[in-house]
Design a protein around this motif. Structure first.
Motif, PDB file in Angstrom:
ATOM      1  N   LYS A   1       0.840  -1.213   0.000  1.00  0.00           N
ATOM      2  CA  LYS A   1       0.000   0.000   0.000  1.00  0.00           C
ATOM      3  C   LYS A   1       0.864   1.248   0.000  1.00  0.00           C
ATOM      4  CE  LYS A   1      -1.263   1.956   3.635  1.00  0.00           C
ATOM      5  NZ  LYS A   1      -0.804   3.159   4.426  1.00  0.00           N
ATOM      6  N   ASN A   2       1.904   1.246   0.833  1.00  0.00           N
ATOM      7  CA  ASN A   2       2.782   2.416   0.922  1.00  0.00           C
ATOM      8  C   ASN A   2       3.549   2.661  -0.373  1.00  0.00           C
ATOM      9  OD1 ASN A   2       2.039   3.034   3.530  1.00  0.00           O
ATOM     10  ND2 ASN A   2       3.733   1.911   4.483  1.00  0.00           N
ATOM     11  N   LEU A   3       3.943   1.589  -1.047  1.00  0.00           N
ATOM     12  CA  LEU A   3       4.679   1.750  -2.297  1.00  0.00           C
ATOM     13  C   LEU A   3       3.800   2.416  -3.354  1.00  0.00           C
ATOM     14  CD1 LEU A   3       7.293   1.249  -3.855  1.00  0.00           C
ATOM     15  CD2 LEU A   3       6.406  -1.013  -4.485  1.00  0.00           C
ATOM     16  N   HIS A   4       2.549   1.993  -3.423  1.00  0.00           N
ATOM     17  CA  HIS A   4       1.614   2.632  -4.354  1.00  0.00           C
ATOM     18  C   HIS A   4       1.430   4.098  -3.982  1.00  0.00           C
ATOM     19  CE1 HIS A   4      -2.446   3.762  -5.864  1.00  0.00           C
ATOM     20  NE2 HIS A   4      -2.060   3.066  -6.926  1.00  0.00           N
ATOM     21  N   CYS A   5       1.267   4.382  -2.702  1.00  0.00           N
ATOM     22  CA  CYS A   5       1.122   5.756  -2.230  1.00  0.00           C
ATOM     23  C   CYS A   5       2.374   6.577  -2.541  1.00  0.00           C
ATOM     24  CB  CYS A   5       0.836   5.752  -0.727  1.00  0.00           C
ATOM     25  SG  CYS A   5       0.836   7.366   0.064  1.00  0.00           S
TER      26      CYS A   5
ATOM     27  N   PHE B   1       3.894  -2.878 -11.013  1.00  0.00           N
ATOM     28  CA  PHE B   1       3.494  -3.029  -9.619  1.00  0.00           C
ATOM     29  C   PHE B   1       2.808  -4.378  -9.395  1.00  0.00           C
ATOM     30  CE2 PHE B   1       0.363  -1.664  -6.160  1.00  0.00           C
ATOM     31  CZ  PHE B   1       1.294  -1.797  -5.134  1.00  0.00           C
ATOM     32  N   LEU B   2       1.871  -4.728 -10.284  1.00  0.00           N
ATOM     33  CA  LEU B   2       1.176  -6.001 -10.149  1.00  0.00           C
ATOM     34  C   LEU B   2       2.095  -7.181 -10.416  1.00  0.00           C
ATOM     35  CD1 LEU B   2      -1.497  -4.454  -9.844  1.00  0.00           C
ATOM     36  CD2 LEU B   2      -2.531  -6.164 -11.341  1.00  0.00           C
ATOM     37  N   TYR B   3       3.022  -7.027 -11.347  1.00  0.00           N
ATOM     38  CA  TYR B   3       3.949  -8.107 -11.660  1.00  0.00           C
ATOM     39  C   TYR B   3       4.729  -8.512 -10.409  1.00  0.00           C
ATOM     40  CZ  TYR B   3       8.034 -10.514 -13.574  1.00  0.00           C
ATOM     41  OH  TYR B   3       9.039 -11.421 -13.830  1.00  0.00           O
ATOM     42  N   TRP B   4       5.266  -7.511  -9.696  1.00  0.00           N
ATOM     43  CA  TRP B   4       6.055  -7.833  -8.506  1.00  0.00           C
ATOM     44  C   TRP B   4       5.160  -8.260  -7.349  1.00  0.00           C
ATOM     45  CZ3 TRP B   4      10.569  -9.280  -9.477  1.00  0.00           C
ATOM     46  CH2 TRP B   4      11.297  -8.705 -10.508  1.00  0.00           C
TER      47      TRP B   4
ATOM     48  N   GLN C   1      12.367   4.048 -22.421  1.00  0.00           N
ATOM     49  CA  GLN C   1      13.559   3.940 -21.589  1.00  0.00           C
ATOM     50  C   GLN C   1      13.355   4.413 -20.154  1.00  0.00           C
ATOM     51  OE1 GLN C   1      16.616   6.061 -23.732  1.00  0.00           O
ATOM     52  NE2 GLN C   1      16.623   4.614 -25.446  1.00  0.00           N
ATOM     53  N   SER C   2      12.187   4.936 -19.833  1.00  0.00           N
ATOM     54  CA  SER C   2      11.931   5.355 -18.460  1.00  0.00           C
ATOM     55  C   SER C   2      11.935   4.146 -17.528  1.00  0.00           C
ATOM     56  CB  SER C   2      10.591   6.089 -18.371  1.00  0.00           C
ATOM     57  OG  SER C   2      10.700   7.386 -18.916  1.00  0.00           O
ATOM     58  N   GLN C   3      12.413   4.365 -16.303  1.00  0.00           N
ATOM     59  CA  GLN C   3      12.590   3.264 -15.356  1.00  0.00           C
ATOM     60  C   GLN C   3      11.904   3.568 -14.023  1.00  0.00           C
ATOM     61  OE1 GLN C   3      16.892   2.936 -15.046  1.00  0.00           O
ATOM     62  NE2 GLN C   3      16.937   1.316 -16.589  1.00  0.00           N
ATOM     63  N   PHE C   4      11.447   2.502 -13.375  1.00  0.00           N
ATOM     64  CA  PHE C   4      10.849   2.625 -12.057  1.00  0.00           C
ATOM     65  C   PHE C   4      11.391   1.501 -11.166  1.00  0.00           C
ATOM     66  CE2 PHE C   4       7.834   4.390 -15.116  1.00  0.00           C
ATOM     67  CZ  PHE C   4       7.784   5.695 -14.648  1.00  0.00           C
ATOM     68  N   THR C   5      11.469   1.785  -9.883  1.00  0.00           N
ATOM     69  CA  THR C   5      12.092   0.867  -8.928  1.00  0.00           C
ATOM     70  C   THR C   5      11.032   0.171  -8.072  1.00  0.00           C
ATOM     71  OG1 THR C   5      13.949   2.414  -8.811  1.00  0.00           O
ATOM     72  CG2 THR C   5      13.861   0.670  -7.148  1.00  0.00           C
ATOM     73  N   PHE C   6      11.241  -1.133  -7.847  1.00  0.00           N
ATOM     74  CA  PHE C   6      10.320  -1.926  -7.031  1.00  0.00           C
ATOM     75  C   PHE C   6      11.126  -2.858  -6.129  1.00  0.00           C
ATOM     76  CE2 PHE C   6       8.025  -0.624 -10.757  1.00  0.00           C
ATOM     77  CZ  PHE C   6       6.770  -0.285 -10.275  1.00  0.00           C
ATOM     78  N   TYR C   7      10.418  -3.561  -5.263  1.00  0.00           N
ATOM     79  CA  TYR C   7      11.020  -4.629  -4.454  1.00  0.00           C
ATOM     80  C   TYR C   7      10.605  -5.962  -5.051  1.00  0.00           C
ATOM     81  CZ  TYR C   7      11.993  -1.061  -0.932  1.00  0.00           C
ATOM     82  OH  TYR C   7      12.450   0.050  -0.275  1.00  0.00           O
ATOM     83  N   ASP C   8      11.572  -6.845  -5.265  1.00  0.00           N
ATOM     84  CA  ASP C   8      11.242  -8.136  -5.859  1.00  0.00           C
ATOM     85  C   ASP C   8      10.758  -9.114  -4.781  1.00  0.00           C
ATOM     86  OD1 ASP C   8      13.480  -9.135  -4.535  1.00  0.00           O
ATOM     87  OD2 ASP C   8      14.712  -9.313  -6.340  1.00  0.00           O
TER      88      ASP C   8
END
Length: 558
Positions: free
Chosen positions: A124-128, A159-162, A350-357
């Motif tokens: 939830k916080n990551l989306h926020c 977001f959904l993938y991870w 080429q834009s990039q976004f960071t997530f937690y795997d």
């Protein structure tokens, strides 16, 4: 740049004194030109992968756990062709095994400690974090903006993938796939698909969220044409037809090009929120608002959980909802007609976004990584989508009766007596605003697009909902997308942390296909009626200009 100037200097420095004035003039032109080139290059840079949690500046406590305890650095995502295929199924048709597994998954996510970025709280916080303007890059004036532009679809796919991979990890089941809530299917079936799936409404289930709209229990059929979770007395049969027609207008007739479907371009350093694609506002946004509680009491906010960026991803139905959004994106790419593809811009890809795997390590993804879901090793079970043909038999899409059937002579009379738009004209809640716009010369290339520019909102802390119709001046605030004259909806949803309101915000929708649908492609001017459906007193909207032009995307960036 310095190398080019050095070479030019050597070429010009050997001239006679008589050439000094010309040389000076050349240098001025060169410096101005090179500066302009650098400016253009910087203005179209891709978004760099943010460093989370270090770059978080959230005023809603949306930052991710710190200090970061995962593997050092941010790895670049690589495709994993040996991953098993995952099949996303309709949520209302899950087997008992699949239901039990899904409930166990969210039990496990809720049980993870707050220090774990994979927990439901931190999902939830990551989306926020991304969606409530909490990420500021060093030296940048404006925060990162995921919504109201062309990153809305690819970011949510990431977001959904991870999220799906994280669940597979905690379940120790690599075949796990998120279900999709098939709210777009309006068929009268048992069980129905356009209601919140039953397992998400069980108070004893980990899929339940108590902060929801009671209308979803009183009249369970999702209403795409309501705003702010307002209850409706529409019948189920009426909503089925209305929802199909709205989907057809928003996704087929209103967005045959990538520029219209994805939304406005957004580059590194831009003031975000330039303008959403037709899908982002409705039905995607309408479903969020319909599920959120319009009467939520403190400490919650109006429309929590699903209706607010801060908390929407805390409701497990968020993920089923966005799984369906992801599915519809794939469906849109295969609708006949138009050039249904992705934006061609290098900055977009080429834009990039960071997530937690799934191991709680940081990973960055390029937008180009997620444009083909097959490469991510998941697919959607085939499921009917009658809205693609306007809810009627294919070939009969344009045979639906008009709400304002008038003769050609009456159309011409209406055009002649309708004034043009004035920049001081206002759109208020009680009186529909009608004006005319001239069409450009006919072209065989591109799609005719209606554009509103310079949209001004006096109170940018309140929602704004506009609906637009063609040749229907009788339209009122309670008029619905049932009418073929409906051309689209435009919404503004304020959120905490936003960098004010972008005065260059645009709203665009295809009108060429809509004129053909309603049998008025012969006119030289169109009559537009705008109604404001919900707003506080005194919320009188203005816009600088309305025009019609030809959208030539994907080869031309608008």
């Amino acid at each position: 740049m310095s190398r080019v100037m050095s070479e030019v200097s050597g070429h010009l420095g050997r001239g006679s004194p008589q050439n000094s004035v010309m040389n000076c003039f050349f240098w001025v032109l060169l410096v101005v030109s090179m500066t302009s080139l650098v400016f253009v290059a910087e203005a179209t840079l891709p978004i760099p992968a943010p460093n989370i949690p270090e770059q978080c500046n959230s005023i809603q406590n949306c930052c991710m756990p710190s200090p970061y305890t995962g593997t050092a650095g941010i790895r670049l995502f690589e495709f994993e062709p040996n991953q098993p295929w995952r099949t996303r199924r309709p949520a209302h048709l899950l087997s008992q095994f699949e239901l039990d597994r899904l409930e166990r998954a969210y039990d496990l996510l809720r049980a993870l400690p707050d220090s774990d970025p994979r927990s439901l709280l931190n999902q939830k916080n990551l989306h926020c974090l991304y969606c409530n303007n909490a990420l500021y890059y060093p030296g940048q004036k404006y925060p990162l903006e995921i919504h109201n532009g062309w990153y809305f679809l690819p970011w949510h796919r990431m977001f959904l993938y991870w999220h799906e991979r994280i669940i597979a990890k905690v379940l120790n089941d690599s075949t796990f796939a998120l279900p999709f809530w098939a709210w777009d299917n309006q068929q009268d079936t048992n069980p129905p698909s356009n209601v919140i799936p039953p397992q998400y409404t069980n108070p004893n289930s980990s899929l339940y969220d108590p902060i929801r709209n009671n209308c979803s229990l009183v009249n369970p059929y999702v209403d795409f044409d309501t705003r702010g979770g307002i209850c409706t007395n529409k019948t189920a049969d009426y909503m089925r037809v209305q929802n199909d027609r709205l989907m057809y207008t928003q996704l087929v007739v209103g967005s045959p090009t990538p520029a219209l479907f994805y939304g406005q371009p957004y580059y590194f350093g831009d003031f975000g929120g330039k303008g959403p694609g037709t899908f982002e506002d409705s039905p995607h946004g309408a479903v969020h608002a319909w599920v959120g509680d319009p009467y939520a009491q403190p400490p919650y906010e109006v429309l929590d959980d699903m209706g607010n960026f801060q908390r929407s991803a805390y409701d497990p139905v968020f993920y089923a909802h966005h799984s369906n959004v992801d599915r519809i994106w794939n469906l849109w790419l295969n609708i006949p007609g138009g050039v249904r593809t992705h934006p061609m811009s290098k900055a977009f890809n080429q834009s990039q976004f960071t997530f937690y795997d799934e191991n709680a390590n940081l990973v960055k993804m390029n937008v180009s990584h997620v444009l083909d879901s097959d490469l991510l090793r998941y697919k959607f079970e085939d499921f009917p989508a009658p809205w693609i043909t306007n809810g009627v038999k294919a070939g009969k899409e344009n045979t639906v009766a008009l709400c304002n059937p008038i003769s050609a002579s009456a159309v011409n009379s209406l055009i002649s007596k309708t004034p043009k738009h004035g920049s001081k004209d206002q759109i208020n809640v009680t009186i529909p605003y009608t004006f005319k716009v001239g069409r450009p010369a006919k072209s065989r290339k591109g799609t005719e697009v209606l554009e509103f520019s310079g949209i001004s909102i006096p109170n940018a802390t309140a929602n704004v909902d506009l609906k637009v119709y063609l040749f229907y001046p009788q339209a009122l605030s309670n008029s619905t997308a049932w009418c073929p004259e409906y051309v689209g909806a435009w919404d503004f949803i304020p959120h905490i942390g936003q960098a004010d309101y972008n005065p260059k915000r645009l709203w665009r929708v295809a009108v060429g296909p809509k004129l053909k649908q309603i049998g008025k492609d012969y006119v030289k001017s169109i009559v537009v009626t705008v109604v404001q459906t919900t707003a506080p007193p005194g919320q009188n909207i203005t816009f600088d200009k309305a025009r019609i032009f030809y959208d030539l995307s994907p080869r031309v960036t608008l």
